[in-house]
Design a protein around this motif. Structure first.
Motif, short mmCIF file in Angstrom:
data_model
loop_
_atom_site.label_atom_id
_atom_site.label_comp_id
_atom_site.label_asym_id
_atom_site.label_seq_id
_atom_site.Cartn_x
_atom_site.Cartn_y
_atom_site.Cartn_z
N TYR A 58 0.83 -1.21 0.00
CA TYR A 58 0.00 0.00 0.00
C TYR A 58 0.86 1.26 0.00
CZ TYR A 58 -4.00 2.96 1.15
OH TYR A 58 -4.98 3.90 1.12
N SER A 59 1.94 1.24 0.79
CA SER A 59 2.84 2.38 0.83
C SER A 59 3.53 2.58 -0.52
CB SER A 59 3.90 2.20 1.92
OG SER A 59 3.29 2.13 3.20
N LEU A 60 3.86 1.48 -1.18
CA LEU A 60 4.47 1.57 -2.50
C LEU A 60 3.52 2.25 -3.48
CD1 LEU A 60 6.78 0.87 -4.46
CD2 LEU A 60 5.67 -1.36 -4.83
N THR A 61 2.24 1.89 -3.42
CA THR A 61 1.25 2.52 -4.29
C THR A 61 1.17 4.02 -4.03
OG1 THR A 61 -0.08 0.50 -4.33
CG2 THR A 61 -1.17 2.54 -4.98
N LEU A 62 1.08 4.41 -2.76
CA LEU A 62 1.00 5.83 -2.41
C LEU A 62 2.23 6.59 -2.87
CD1 LEU A 62 -0.52 5.69 1.19
CD2 LEU A 62 -1.71 6.07 -0.97
N LEU A 63 3.39 5.98 -2.70
CA LEU A 63 4.64 6.62 -3.10
C LEU A 63 4.69 6.83 -4.61
CD1 LEU A 63 7.48 7.66 -2.44
CD2 LEU A 63 8.30 5.31 -2.62
N ALA A 104 4.67 3.80 -16.77
CA ALA A 104 6.08 4.03 -16.47
C ALA A 104 6.39 3.72 -15.01
CB ALA A 104 6.43 5.48 -16.79
N LEU A 105 5.50 4.13 -14.12
CA LEU A 105 5.71 3.85 -12.70
C LEU A 105 5.57 2.36 -12.39
CD1 LEU A 105 3.74 6.87 -11.25
CD2 LEU A 105 6.22 6.51 -11.12
N GLY A 106 4.68 1.68 -13.12
CA GLY A 106 4.58 0.23 -12.98
C GLY A 106 5.89 -0.45 -13.36
N GLY A 107 6.49 0.02 -14.45
CA GLY A 107 7.79 -0.51 -14.85
C GLY A 107 8.85 -0.23 -13.81
N ALA A 108 8.79 0.95 -13.20
CA ALA A 108 9.75 1.29 -12.14
C ALA A 108 9.57 0.37 -10.94
CB ALA A 108 9.56 2.75 -11.72
N GLY A 109 8.32 0.01 -10.63
CA GLY A 109 8.07 -0.91 -9.53
C GLY A 109 8.65 -2.29 -9.80
N LEU A 111 11.24 -2.91 -11.79
CA LEU A 111 12.70 -2.77 -11.71
C LEU A 111 13.15 -2.73 -10.25
CD1 LEU A 111 13.42 -0.17 -14.55
CD2 LEU A 111 13.88 -2.63 -14.56
N LEU A 112 12.36 -2.11 -9.41
CA LEU A 112 12.70 -2.07 -7.99
C LEU A 112 12.73 -3.47 -7.39
CD1 LEU A 112 13.15 -0.32 -5.42
CD2 LEU A 112 10.67 -0.36 -5.10
N LYS A 113 11.77 -4.29 -7.77
CA LYS A 113 11.72 -5.67 -7.28
C LYS A 113 12.94 -6.46 -7.76
CE LYS A 113 9.74 -9.60 -5.84
NZ LYS A 113 9.60 -9.96 -4.41
N LEU A 114 13.36 -6.21 -8.99
CA LEU A 114 14.50 -6.94 -9.56
C LEU A 114 15.83 -6.45 -9.00
CD1 LEU A 114 13.38 -7.09 -13.31
CD2 LEU A 114 13.41 -8.99 -11.67
N ALA A 115 15.97 -5.12 -8.85
CA ALA A 115 17.25 -4.54 -8.46
C ALA A 115 17.46 -4.50 -6.96
CB ALA A 115 17.39 -3.14 -9.05
N ALA A 116 16.38 -4.27 -6.21
CA ALA A 116 16.50 -4.15 -4.75
C ALA A 116 15.37 -4.90 -4.08
CB ALA A 116 16.51 -2.67 -4.34
N GLY A 118 15.09 -6.40 -1.41
CA GLY A 118 14.94 -6.20 0.03
C GLY A 118 14.00 -5.07 0.39
N VAL A 119 13.84 -4.11 -0.52
CA VAL A 119 12.95 -2.98 -0.26
C VAL A 119 11.50 -3.43 -0.16
CG1 VAL A 119 12.13 -0.75 -1.14
CG2 VAL A 119 14.54 -1.36 -1.35
N VAL A 120 11.15 -4.44 -0.96
CA VAL A 120 9.78 -4.98 -0.96
C VAL A 120 9.81 -6.42 -0.46
CG1 VAL A 120 8.83 -3.45 -2.71
CG2 VAL A 120 10.05 -5.51 -3.42
N GLU A 121 10.61 -6.66 0.55
CA GLU A 121 10.77 -8.00 1.13
C GLU A 121 9.42 -8.58 1.54
OE1 GLU A 121 12.52 -11.43 2.30
OE2 GLU A 121 13.58 -9.73 1.41
N GLY A 122 9.16 -9.83 1.11
CA GLY A 122 7.93 -10.51 1.45
C GLY A 122 6.79 -10.29 0.48
N LEU A 123 6.94 -9.32 -0.43
CA LEU A 123 5.89 -9.03 -1.40
C LEU A 123 6.18 -9.82 -2.68
CD1 LEU A 123 3.35 -7.30 -1.86
CD2 LEU A 123 4.83 -5.53 -2.83
N GLY A 124 5.42 -10.89 -2.91
CA GLY A 124 5.63 -11.74 -4.08
C GLY A 124 5.24 -11.05 -5.37
N TRP A 125 5.53 -11.74 -6.48
CA TRP A 125 5.27 -11.13 -7.78
C TRP A 125 3.78 -10.90 -8.03
CZ3 TRP A 125 8.30 -8.50 -10.79
CH2 TRP A 125 9.69 -8.69 -10.73
#
Length: 437
Positions: A58-63, A104-109, A111-116, A118-125
């Motif tokens: 939810y925080s990721l969506t708001l951000l 574009a923001l969906g693509g960024a999300g 990339l975030l899952k692939l590159a880092a 740990g930032v979205v730890e526990g959030l599956g695909w």
């Protein structure tokens, strides 16, 4: 020189502003209550672990929605208020920008899952993709809602927002009982709620404006130019307000940061009133309301918000102990250190919205950099080795300096500081109208 004091007249525009302020305040209050109820229902259903993962999503969506707004939630009402004939093009631009920026923001999300990861730890695909799928709908809803603000249709503006929160709560409750929903289903319902809100805004807007299907490139460029100035100011103001908590955590540790966060939470609640007033003032300034109209609002708020802040002082400690527990009682003194800054930030919110309605001149943007620099410098110089009260005092000093600078800039437009001097008759009339409605 001071302005000549005009003869006070209680016209329909002043009365309508107060009506819209009360309506919006009620709408925000209802949305807040429904949001808290939703949080309780979700937390009880998913448990601590599932709630943590849900909070990340939810925080990721708001951000992403906040970053993707690029100032358009201010540019849309500004241009709609100034040039109603362009509203069909503004609506079309809102659709296209929401789609392009959302993808574009969906693509960024991703990339975030692939590159880092740990930032979205526990959030599956699967839940991540469901979360990202709701971003274009969230942007579309915000962009279209802001057009209603520009049109001055505050009943529609607030009704859809409250309705979305109520329907989402009802759908989640039914889904948990009837369909055994878990994390992904919860995220899906919230995402669909954003698209439903966007559809409701389209229906409401189509009653007055023809919905155009083609974007207007020249208008988009003009809106982005204005929106970028607002975006920079909002981003810097966000840093001014939020950076001190990070510095407290870095220099003094999590316990002090936790206490400071409680005082900051109370401050956020206090800001709702001037925020709502400024929100309703903004499109009126963009439509060409005189400077005196903003000055009258500022004068009344200066008195009434000051009394509101003073009234909060004796009950802050009681509220903190009742809702958060005795272990957070030390946050009361931090709130007292913040209180002058809460008052200053509330008043400068009114003036900042006025300048937004005037096109957000460069000086109004630059002022926020002064506040940010002062806030950071004072915290770096005096916070290490001391208590969180230093950060609270620093915030109050920074907000007060920002208020003084905003008042200086407004006085140049209004013809002097006398335009901002409170007048008892106006305050009494403001209260009388409030009580009678």
């Amino acid at each position: 020189m001071d302005q000549v004091t005009p003869v006070p007249v209680e016209g329909p525009q002043q009365a309508r502003l107060r009506t819209d302020v009360f309506l919006t305040f009620a709408g925000k209050g209802a949305t807040l209550v429904l949001g808290l109820a939703t949080a309780v229902v979700v937390a009880r259903r998913l448990g601590p672990s599932g709630q943590g993962t849900f909070a990340v999503a939810y925080s990721l969506t708001l951000l992403l929605v906040q970053l993707g707004g690029v100032g358009m939630t201010t540019a849309n009402p500004y241009f709609a208020a100034r040039s109603p004939a362009q509203i069909p093009k503004i609506i079309a631009n809102a659709f296209w920008l929401a789609a392009v920026l959302g993808l574009a923001l969906g693509g960024a999300g991703i990339l975030l899952k692939l590159a880092a990861p740990g930032v979205v730890e526990g959030l599956g695909w699967t839940p991540l993709l469901v979360t990202l799928a709701g971003v274009p709908g969230g942007l579309a809803a915000l962009f279209l809602q802001s057009v209603l603000l520009g049109e001055g249709r505050m009943v529609a503006y607030n009704a859809v927002e409250v309705g979305q929160a109520a329907v989402a709560l009802a759908a989640l409750a039914a889904g948990f009982v009837l369909a055994d929903l878990r994390l992904t289903g919860t995220l899906a319902i919230l995402g669909l709620g954003r698209y439903a809100a966007a559809a409701a805004y389209v229906v409401l807007l189509s009653r007055r404006s023809r919905i155009s299907g083609r974007p207007d490139g020249a208008l988009v460029r003009s809106m982005l130019s204005y929106g970028f100035r607002v975006y920079v100011a909002i981003l810097v103001s966000f840093l001014v307000i939020r950076l001190d908590l990070l510095l407290v955590n870095a220099y003094l540790g999590r316990t002090e940061a936790g206490l400071y966060s409680i005082a900051a939470t109370l401050a956020d609640g206090m800001f709702v009133l001037p925020m709502v007033i400024g929100l309703n003032l903004f499109p009126r300034v963009a439509r060409g309301d005189p400077t005196e109209a903003s000055a009258e609002v500022f004068r009344s708020v200066a008195v009434l918000y000051g009394l509101f802040c003073l009234a909060s002082a004796p009950i802050a400690g009681v509220g903190i102990r009742a809702f958060f527990g005795d272990e957070f009682s030390s946050a009361t003194s931090l709130y007292y250190w913040l209180l002058p800054g809460i008052y200053s930030l509330g008043l400068l919110t009114i003036l900042s919205q006025h300048f937004a309605g005037r096109g957000f001149p460069p000086r109004a943007v630059a002022i926020w950099f002064v506040g940010l620099g002062l806030n950071v410098a004072l915290n770096l110089a005096f916070l290490p080795g001391r208590g969180a009260w230093v950060a609270a005092l620093t915030s109050s000093v920074s907000y007060t300096v920002l208020l003084v600078l905003h008042m200086w800039l407004f006085a140049r437009e209004a013809g002097g500081y006398g335009a901002m001097r409170p007048r008892l008759g106006e305050v009494v009339r403001f209260v009388r109208v409030a009580v009678s409605r």
